[in-house]
Scaffold this motif. Structure first.
Motif, PDB file in Angstrom:
ATOM      1  N   GLN A  25       0.817  -1.210   0.000  1.00  0.00           N
ATOM      2  CA  GLN A  25       0.000   0.000   0.000  1.00  0.00           C
ATOM      3  C   GLN A  25       0.853   1.264   0.000  1.00  0.00           C
ATOM      4  O   GLN A  25       0.347   2.371   0.126  1.00  0.00           O
ATOM      5  N   SER A  76       3.996  15.599  -0.102  1.00  0.00           N
ATOM      6  CA  SER A  76       2.814  15.022   0.549  1.00  0.00           C
ATOM      7  C   SER A  76       3.071  13.639   1.151  1.00  0.00           C
ATOM      8  O   SER A  76       2.190  12.789   1.167  1.00  0.00           O
ATOM      9  N   LYS A  77       4.264  13.422   1.651  1.00  0.00           N
ATOM     10  CA  LYS A  77       4.548  12.186   2.372  1.00  0.00           C
ATOM     11  C   LYS A  77       4.179  12.394   3.836  1.00  0.00           C
ATOM     12  O   LYS A  77       4.295  13.492   4.376  1.00  0.00           O
ATOM     13  N   LEU A 122      -4.488  11.566   4.158  1.00  0.00           N
ATOM     14  CA  LEU A 122      -4.623  10.964   2.827  1.00  0.00           C
ATOM     15  C   LEU A 122      -5.973  11.305   2.202  1.00  0.00           C
ATOM     16  O   LEU A 122      -6.051  11.653   1.020  1.00  0.00           O
ATOM     17  N   GLU A 123      -7.037  11.236   2.996  1.00  0.00           N
ATOM     18  CA  GLU A 123      -8.365  11.594   2.484  1.00  0.00           C
ATOM     19  C   GLU A 123      -8.403  13.046   2.036  1.00  0.00           C
ATOM     20  O   GLU A 123      -8.967  13.369   0.989  1.00  0.00           O
ATOM     21  N   LEU A 152      -6.126  14.720   0.820  1.00  0.00           N
ATOM     22  CA  LEU A 152      -5.344  14.834  -0.419  1.00  0.00           C
ATOM     23  C   LEU A 152      -5.963  14.028  -1.564  1.00  0.00           C
ATOM     24  O   LEU A 152      -5.373  13.904  -2.626  1.00  0.00           O
ATOM     25  N   ASP A 153      -7.171  13.480  -1.318  1.00  0.00           N
ATOM     26  CA  ASP A 153      -7.851  12.615  -2.294  1.00  0.00           C
ATOM     27  C   ASP A 153      -6.986  11.421  -2.704  1.00  0.00           C
ATOM     28  O   ASP A 153      -6.936  11.041  -3.871  1.00  0.00           O
ATOM     29  N   LYS A 154      -6.291  10.861  -1.709  1.00  0.00           N
ATOM     30  CA  LYS A 154      -5.466   9.676  -1.947  1.00  0.00           C
ATOM     31  C   LYS A 154      -6.083   8.483  -1.235  1.00  0.00           C
ATOM     32  O   LYS A 154      -6.875   8.638  -0.302  1.00  0.00           O
ATOM     33  N   GLU A 155      -5.709   7.304  -1.690  1.00  0.00           N
ATOM     34  CA  GLU A 155      -6.182   6.062  -1.090  1.00  0.00           C
ATOM     35  C   GLU A 155      -5.705   5.973   0.361  1.00  0.00           C
ATOM     36  O   GLU A 155      -4.539   6.234   0.647  1.00  0.00           O
ATOM     37  N   THR A 156      -6.599   5.617   1.260  1.00  0.00           N
ATOM     38  CA  THR A 156      -6.215   5.446   2.666  1.00  0.00           C
ATOM     39  C   THR A 156      -5.531   4.094   2.838  1.00  0.00           C
ATOM     40  O   THR A 156      -5.604   3.228   1.977  1.00  0.00           O
TER      41      THR A 156
END
Length: 125
Positions: free
Chosen positions: A15, A55-56, A113-114, A116-120
Motif C-alpha cells: 500500500q 505530501s509524504k 490521505l483523504e 489529499l484525495d489519496k487512497e487510505t
C-alpha cells in the motif's frame, strides 16, 4: 492475508508504506548498538525522500525518530510539503508513560490521505 503472529507486513508495503527504523540492526540485547553505523544511511535516505517528493506522511515515534526533523532543519531542507505526526514510541515502556495511546496515528494519517484525495491505508487488514 495479514496474520498478526507472522510478523509479515507485506500488506503495508503493497500500500506504499515504508517502515524504517533509524538503526536497521543491533547486537542481541544491546539496543542502539549499531546506531552510529546506520545513522548516515537512514538520514540520507529520508533526506532524499523529502527533497524528491511531496505530501509524504512521516510517523515519528520516539525521540530518536523525532530528531530527524532537526537534521532536516540543520541542513536547510524544506519540509513544508510533508506531514509529520509525532508521538512517543509504542514500546510498552514508553507507551505506558503516555504519549502513544490516544494519539490516533493511523487515523490521522488516513485523514491526511483523504484530504489529499489519496487512497487510505488499511493498517490492520
Amino acid at each position: 492475508q495479514y496474520n498478526i503472529t507472522s510478523g509479515d507486513l507485506t500488506c503495508l508495503a503493497e500500500q506504499g508504506v515504508l517502515l524504517l527504523n533509524r538503526s536497521l540492526t543491533v547486537r542481541e540485547s544491546v539496543p542502539n548498538s549499531h546506531r552510529k553505523q546506520w545513522k548516515f544511511f537512514t538520514n540520507e535516505l529520508l533526506k532524499y525522500i523529502v527533497k524528491n517528493s511531496e505530501s509524504k506522511i512521516f510517523l515519528l515515534w520516539g525521540n530518536d525518530a523525532k530528531s530527524i526533523k532537526k537534521e532536516f532543519e540543520k541542513d536547510n531542507i524544506d519540509i513544508s510539503k510533508h506531514y509529520f505526526l509525532e508521538s512517543a514510541h509504542p514500546s510498552p515502556l514508553s507507551a505506558n508513560r503516555g504519549g502513544w495511546f490516544g494519539t490516533n496515528n493511523f487515523k490521522n494519517a488516513n485523514n491526511i490521505l483523504e484530504s489529499l484525495d489519496k487512497e487510505t491505508i488499511n493498517w490492520f487488514p
